[in-house]
Design an enzyme around this catalytic site. Structure first.
Site, mmCIF file in Angstrom:
data_model
loop_
_atom_site.group_PDB
_atom_site.id
_atom_site.type_symbol
_atom_site.label_atom_id
_atom_site.label_comp_id
_atom_site.label_asym_id
_atom_site.label_seq_id
_atom_site.Cartn_x
_atom_site.Cartn_y
_atom_site.Cartn_z
ATOM 1 C CE1 TYR A 1 -4.167 -2.195 5.314
ATOM 2 C CE2 TYR A 1 -3.759 0.090 4.707
ATOM 3 C CZ TYR A 1 -3.933 -1.228 4.340
ATOM 4 O OH TYR A 1 -3.881 -1.596 3.022
ATOM 5 C CB SER B 1 -0.899 0.028 1.237
ATOM 6 O OG SER B 1 -1.598 1.257 1.343
#
Length: 233
Positions: free
Chosen positions: A150, A138
């Site tokens: 996250y 990501s």
């Protein structure tokens, strides 16, 4: 068909994983997808017309016995393994200072341990084919944002990709980290709404994954960051 390449995709029943599976099946490859939800996998196979080249396997990407069993099933059914795509992952969409720790253990195990387990389970088969490892990371694994746990798990994936590359490159195995920006997928379901601004589609990220997989023998594309135009971070 029996000589066509074989890919194993975790979290392959929806979103980016499903889009990659479709692309590869359309190109004549054989594909195995894993996921925790048996019904979702069945629905995906039915949507595609239950092609002979698709294998669905129910399992938890964070449990080594289940990952190892998935790899063994692929080798038994298809006879080889050319690419693994570590796509399974999710976000709790909360912060370190104010979030609920109850969901963090599962997120860390799925996002960080899961890709490592897949690499460990598949590496012997990938040595045989001089195959490729694709890790779906990501942009959050490159750009810190306030309290984003996250994001910390995706920083770990960024590091795992390069650490793995340095070990397996001597065996002829390639490693690619695909780091998407904001993508319109079920990832946002637990968030409650899509983020503002333009989003990429799962198909657009799948294009990047498949492009990396199709590099000529001897070419190893290592890091691909893909943002929608207009996403500044």
């Amino acid at each position: 068909m029996t000589d066509s390449p074989v890919a194993l995709i975790t979290g392959g029943g929806s979103g980016i994983g499903a889009a990659v599976a479709r692309r590869l099946l359309d190109a004549g490859q054989r594909v195995a997808v894993t996921g925790r939800g048996e019904e979702r996998l069945r629905a995906f196979a039915k949507e595609l017309g239950e092609p002979d080249g698709l294998l669905t396997i129910t399992g938890n990407a964070a449990e080594y016995d289940e990952v190892r069993a998935a790899v063994d099933t692929v080798l038994t059914e298809f006879g080889r393994l050319d690419t693994v795509v570590a796509n399974a992952g999710f976000a709790t969409h909360d912060s370190v200072a104010e979030g609920d720790p109850a969901g963090w253990t599962e997120m860390v195990l799925t996002n960080v341990l899961g890709p490592a387990l897949l690499i460990r389970a598949a590496i012997d088969a990938l040595k045989e084919t001089r195959g490729r490892i694709v890790l779906v990371g990501s942009v959050a694994g490159f750009v810190p944002t306030p309290g984003n746990f996250y994001g910390a798990t995706k920083w770990a994936v960024t590091g795992l990709a390069e650490n793995t590359r340095r070990e397996v490159t001597e065996w002829g195995v390639g490693v690619t980290l695909i780091a998407p920006g904001r993508v319109e997928t079920p990832f946002w379901d637990s968030y409650g709404s899509l983020p503002p601004g333009r989003l990429l589609t799962a198909d657009q990220i799948a294009d990047s994954v498949v492009w990396a997989m199709r590099q000529p023998a001897g070419v190893d594309v290592n890091t691909v960051v893909v943002r929608p135009v207009g996403q500044p971070n």
